[in-house]
Design a protein around this motif. Structure first.
Motif, PDB file in Angstrom:
ATOM      1  N   SER A  93      12.178  23.050  -1.203  1.00  0.00           N
ATOM      2  CA  SER A  93      11.160  22.012  -1.382  1.00  0.00           C
ATOM      3  C   SER A  93      10.819  21.350  -0.048  1.00  0.00           C
ATOM      4  O   SER A  93       9.730  20.813   0.133  1.00  0.00           O
ATOM      5  N   LYS A  94      11.765  21.444   0.892  1.00  0.00           N
ATOM      6  CA  LYS A  94      11.483  20.920   2.230  1.00  0.00           C
ATOM      7  C   LYS A  94      10.844  21.985   3.119  1.00  0.00           C
ATOM      8  O   LYS A  94      10.558  21.739   4.292  1.00  0.00           O
ATOM      9  N   GLY A  95      10.670  23.178   2.570  1.00  0.00           N
ATOM     10  CA  GLY A  95      10.038  24.257   3.328  1.00  0.00           C
ATOM     11  C   GLY A  95      10.892  24.770   4.470  1.00  0.00           C
ATOM     12  O   GLY A  95      10.375  25.269   5.466  1.00  0.00           O
ATOM     13  N   GLU A  96      12.219  24.689   4.310  1.00  0.00           N
ATOM     14  CA  GLU A  96      13.099  25.060   5.423  1.00  0.00           C
ATOM     15  C   GLU A  96      13.515  26.532   5.452  1.00  0.00           C
ATOM     16  O   GLU A  96      14.093  26.982   6.434  1.00  0.00           O
ATOM     17  N   MET A  97      13.239  27.238   4.376  1.00  0.00           N
ATOM     18  CA  MET A  97      13.661  28.644   4.314  1.00  0.00           C
ATOM     19  C   MET A  97      12.499  29.534   3.910  1.00  0.00           C
ATOM     20  O   MET A  97      11.715  29.135   3.047  1.00  0.00           O
ATOM     21  N   PRO A  98      12.420  30.738   4.422  1.00  0.00           N
ATOM     22  CA  PRO A  98      13.159  31.249   5.577  1.00  0.00           C
ATOM     23  C   PRO A  98      12.880  30.414   6.832  1.00  0.00           C
ATOM     24  O   PRO A  98      11.820  29.784   6.904  1.00  0.00           O
ATOM     25  N   PRO A  99      13.804  30.412   7.785  1.00  0.00           N
ATOM     26  CA  PRO A  99      13.658  29.550   8.952  1.00  0.00           C
ATOM     27  C   PRO A  99      12.351  29.797   9.714  1.00  0.00           C
ATOM     28  O   PRO A  99      11.949  30.940   9.894  1.00  0.00           O
ATOM     29  N   ALA A 100      11.719  28.717  10.153  1.00  0.00           N
ATOM     30  CA  ALA A 100      10.432  28.807  10.844  1.00  0.00           C
ATOM     31  C   ALA A 100      10.509  29.713  12.072  1.00  0.00           C
ATOM     32  O   ALA A 100       9.586  30.477  12.353  1.00  0.00           O
ATOM     33  N   LYS A 101      11.619  29.636  12.771  1.00  0.00           N
ATOM     34  CA  LYS A 101      11.784  30.441  13.985  1.00  0.00           C
ATOM     35  C   LYS A 101      11.743  31.928  13.679  1.00  0.00           C
ATOM     36  O   LYS A 101      11.163  32.718  14.418  1.00  0.00           O
ATOM     37  N   PHE A 102      12.365  32.275  12.591  1.00  0.00           N
ATOM     38  CA  PHE A 102      12.393  33.672  12.135  1.00  0.00           C
ATOM     39  C   PHE A 102      10.978  34.130  11.759  1.00  0.00           C
ATOM     40  O   PHE A 102      10.560  35.236  12.083  1.00  0.00           O
ATOM     41  N   LEU A 103      10.228  33.241  11.124  1.00  0.00           N
ATOM     42  CA  LEU A 103       8.881  33.601  10.663  1.00  0.00           C
ATOM     43  C   LEU A 103       7.899  33.791  11.820  1.00  0.00           C
ATOM     44  O   LEU A 103       6.895  34.480  11.675  1.00  0.00           O
ATOM     45  N   GLU A 104       8.207  33.168  12.956  1.00  0.00           N
ATOM     46  CA  GLU A 104       7.341  33.366  14.127  1.00  0.00           C
ATOM     47  C   GLU A 104       7.259  34.846  14.480  1.00  0.00           C
ATOM     48  O   GLU A 104       6.204  35.354  14.845  1.00  0.00           O
ATOM     49  N   ASN A 105       8.381  35.530  14.380  1.00  0.00           N
ATOM     50  CA  ASN A 105       8.414  36.954  14.706  1.00  0.00           C
ATOM     51  C   ASN A 105       8.182  37.844  13.491  1.00  0.00           C
ATOM     52  O   ASN A 105       7.914  39.018  13.632  1.00  0.00           O
TER      53      ASN A 105
END
Ligand code: HEC
Length: 131
Positions: A93-105
Protein backbone atom coordinates in the motif's frame (compact mmCIF):
# COMPACT_ATOMS: atom_id res chain seq x y z
CA UNK A 1 7.26 -43.98 -51.26
CA UNK A 2 9.85 -42.40 -49.03
CA UNK A 3 8.75 -38.90 -49.90
CA UNK A 4 5.19 -39.50 -48.75
CA UNK A 5 6.57 -40.27 -45.30
CA UNK A 6 8.52 -37.09 -45.03
CA UNK A 7 5.68 -34.61 -44.75
CA UNK A 8 3.67 -36.34 -42.00
CA UNK A 9 6.89 -36.95 -40.08
CA UNK A 10 7.79 -33.31 -40.25
CA UNK A 11 4.29 -32.33 -39.20
CA UNK A 12 4.48 -34.59 -36.17
CA UNK A 13 7.91 -33.31 -35.23
CA UNK A 14 6.57 -29.79 -35.52
CA UNK A 15 3.69 -30.57 -33.20
CA UNK A 16 5.99 -32.21 -30.69
CA UNK A 17 8.18 -29.15 -30.77
CA UNK A 18 5.26 -26.84 -30.10
CA UNK A 19 4.13 -29.02 -27.22
CA UNK A 20 7.62 -29.06 -25.81
CA UNK A 21 7.89 -25.29 -25.75
CA UNK A 22 4.52 -24.75 -24.11
CA UNK A 23 5.46 -27.18 -21.35
CA UNK A 24 7.58 -24.56 -19.58
CA UNK A 25 4.37 -22.91 -18.36
CA UNK A 26 3.09 -26.13 -16.87
CA UNK A 27 6.35 -26.68 -15.04
CA UNK A 28 6.37 -23.32 -13.32
CA UNK A 29 2.75 -23.78 -12.35
CA UNK A 30 3.63 -27.09 -10.78
CA UNK A 31 6.42 -25.49 -8.79
CA UNK A 32 4.00 -22.88 -7.56
CA UNK A 33 1.61 -25.48 -6.29
CA UNK A 34 4.48 -26.97 -4.36
CA UNK A 35 5.30 -23.51 -3.11
CA UNK A 36 2.00 -22.70 -1.45
CA UNK A 37 -0.92 -25.05 -1.86
CA UNK A 38 -3.29 -22.75 0.04
CA UNK A 39 -2.68 -19.67 -2.04
CA UNK A 40 -5.19 -18.90 -4.76
CA UNK A 41 -3.77 -19.53 -8.22
CA UNK A 42 -4.04 -15.91 -9.31
CA UNK A 43 -2.05 -14.77 -6.27
CA UNK A 44 0.61 -17.39 -6.85
CA UNK A 45 0.99 -16.32 -10.44
CA UNK A 46 1.74 -12.72 -9.46
CA UNK A 47 4.06 -13.72 -6.62
CA UNK A 48 6.00 -16.07 -8.87
CA UNK A 49 6.47 -13.42 -11.54
CA UNK A 50 7.02 -10.34 -9.45
CA UNK A 51 8.18 -11.27 -5.95
CA UNK A 52 9.58 -14.77 -5.70
CA UNK A 53 12.88 -14.03 -7.44
CA UNK A 54 14.17 -11.99 -4.48
CA UNK A 55 12.12 -13.57 -1.73
CA UNK A 56 12.96 -17.25 -1.68
CA UNK A 57 15.13 -19.56 0.39
CA UNK A 58 17.96 -19.55 -2.18
CA UNK A 59 17.78 -15.86 -3.03
CA UNK A 60 21.07 -14.02 -3.33
CA UNK A 61 19.19 -10.96 -2.18
CA UNK A 62 20.02 -11.42 1.49
CA UNK A 63 17.98 -8.48 2.70
CA UNK A 64 14.94 -9.50 0.73
CA UNK A 65 15.24 -13.09 1.84
CA UNK A 66 15.57 -12.10 5.49
CA UNK A 67 12.40 -10.00 5.31
CA UNK A 68 10.26 -12.41 3.37
CA UNK A 69 10.87 -15.97 2.21
CA UNK A 70 7.96 -17.46 0.28
CA UNK A 71 9.37 -20.95 0.76
CA UNK A 72 9.25 -20.50 4.52
CA UNK A 73 5.88 -18.75 4.30
CA UNK A 74 4.33 -21.90 2.99
CA UNK A 75 5.60 -23.92 5.93
CA UNK A 76 4.70 -21.51 8.73
CA UNK A 77 1.65 -21.57 10.91
CA UNK A 78 -1.51 -19.84 9.81
CA UNK A 79 -1.16 -17.16 12.49
CA UNK A 80 2.32 -16.29 11.26
CA UNK A 81 1.15 -16.29 7.67
CA UNK A 82 -1.52 -13.78 8.58
CA UNK A 83 1.07 -11.52 10.18
CA UNK A 84 3.22 -11.75 7.06
CA UNK A 85 0.22 -11.00 4.86
CA UNK A 86 -0.49 -7.90 6.91
CA UNK A 87 3.11 -6.80 6.42
CA UNK A 88 2.84 -7.42 2.68
CA UNK A 89 -0.37 -5.43 2.56
CA UNK A 90 1.24 -2.52 4.36
CA UNK A 91 4.36 -2.65 2.17
CA UNK A 92 2.36 -2.76 -1.04
CA UNK A 93 0.00 0.00 0.00
CA UNK A 94 3.04 2.22 0.42
CA UNK A 95 4.21 1.22 -3.05
CA UNK A 96 7.51 -0.09 -1.71
CA UNK A 97 7.64 -3.40 -3.57
CA UNK A 98 9.17 -4.35 -5.89
CA UNK A 99 11.93 -1.91 -4.90
CA UNK A 100 12.07 1.27 -7.00
CA UNK A 101 15.78 0.82 -7.62
CA UNK A 102 15.19 -2.61 -9.09
CA UNK A 103 12.43 -1.27 -11.34
CA UNK A 104 14.77 1.33 -12.81
CA UNK A 105 16.59 -1.49 -14.57
CA UNK A 106 13.67 -3.83 -14.91
CA UNK A 107 10.47 -1.82 -15.50
CA UNK A 108 8.64 -4.97 -16.58
CA UNK A 109 8.92 -6.14 -12.97
CA UNK A 110 6.43 -3.50 -11.89
CA UNK A 111 3.08 -4.68 -10.62
CA UNK A 112 0.23 -3.96 -13.01
CA UNK A 113 -2.92 -2.51 -11.52
CA UNK A 114 -4.57 -5.88 -11.57
CA UNK A 115 -1.49 -7.58 -10.04
CA UNK A 116 -1.57 -5.07 -7.25
CA UNK A 117 -5.31 -5.48 -6.72
CA UNK A 118 -4.90 -9.26 -6.59
CA UNK A 119 -2.15 -9.07 -3.98
CA UNK A 120 -3.87 -6.38 -1.94
CA UNK A 121 -7.11 -8.29 -1.78
CA UNK A 122 -5.38 -11.53 -0.84
CA UNK A 123 -3.08 -9.97 1.75
CA UNK A 124 -6.00 -8.18 3.33
CA UNK A 125 -7.34 -11.63 4.10
CA UNK A 126 -10.22 -11.55 1.64
CA UNK A 127 -9.48 -14.81 -0.04
CA UNK A 128 -11.13 -14.87 -3.40
CA UNK A 129 -10.12 -18.36 -4.36
CA UNK A 130 -9.80 -18.91 -8.07
CA UNK A 131 -8.40 -22.42 -8.16
C1 HEC B 1 14.52 -6.94 -6.60
C2 HEC B 1 14.22 -7.75 -5.45
C3 HEC B 1 12.85 -7.68 -4.83
C4 HEC B 1 11.64 -7.91 -5.43
C5 HEC B 1 11.36 -8.23 -6.89
C6 HEC B 1 10.66 -7.83 -4.39
N1 HEC B 1 11.26 -7.54 -3.20
FE1 HEC B 1 10.34 -7.33 -1.41
N2 HEC B 1 12.12 -6.84 -0.53
C7 HEC B 1 13.33 -6.77 -1.18
C8 HEC B 1 14.34 -6.25 -0.26
C9 HEC B 1 15.80 -6.01 -0.59
C10 HEC B 1 13.68 -6.03 0.96
C11 HEC B 1 14.26 -5.45 2.24
C12 HEC B 1 14.07 -3.97 2.20
C13 HEC B 1 14.67 -3.29 3.36
O1 HEC B 1 14.83 -3.89 4.41
O2 HEC B 1 14.94 -2.10 3.22
C14 HEC B 1 12.29 -6.43 0.77
C15 HEC B 1 11.33 -6.37 1.75
C16 HEC B 1 10.02 -6.80 1.60
C17 HEC B 1 9.05 -6.85 2.66
C18 HEC B 1 9.28 -6.51 4.12
C19 HEC B 1 9.09 -5.02 4.31
C20 HEC B 1 9.33 -4.63 5.74
O3 HEC B 1 9.35 -3.44 5.98
O4 HEC B 1 9.49 -5.51 6.59
C21 HEC B 1 7.90 -7.31 2.12
C22 HEC B 1 6.57 -7.55 2.84
C23 HEC B 1 8.14 -7.51 0.69
N3 HEC B 1 9.44 -7.19 0.42
C24 HEC B 1 7.20 -7.94 -0.20
C25 HEC B 1 7.41 -8.06 -1.58
C26 HEC B 1 6.37 -8.39 -2.51
C27 HEC B 1 4.93 -8.66 -2.16
C28 HEC B 1 6.96 -8.40 -3.75
C29 HEC B 1 6.29 -8.63 -5.09
C30 HEC B 1 5.26 -7.72 -5.42
C31 HEC B 1 8.37 -8.08 -3.56
N4 HEC B 1 8.59 -7.88 -2.23
C32 HEC B 1 9.30 -8.01 -4.58
C33 HEC B 1 13.57 -7.15 -2.49
C34 HEC B 1 12.61 -7.45 -3.43
Amino acid sequence: MKKSFLLPTLAILGLLFIQGTSKTDAVSEYELHALAPDMPANVKAVVEQKCYGCHNAESKNEKGKAKLDWDAFEATKKSKQLATMAKINETLSKGEMPPAKFLENKPEGKLSESDLATLMEWSAGKKKSKE
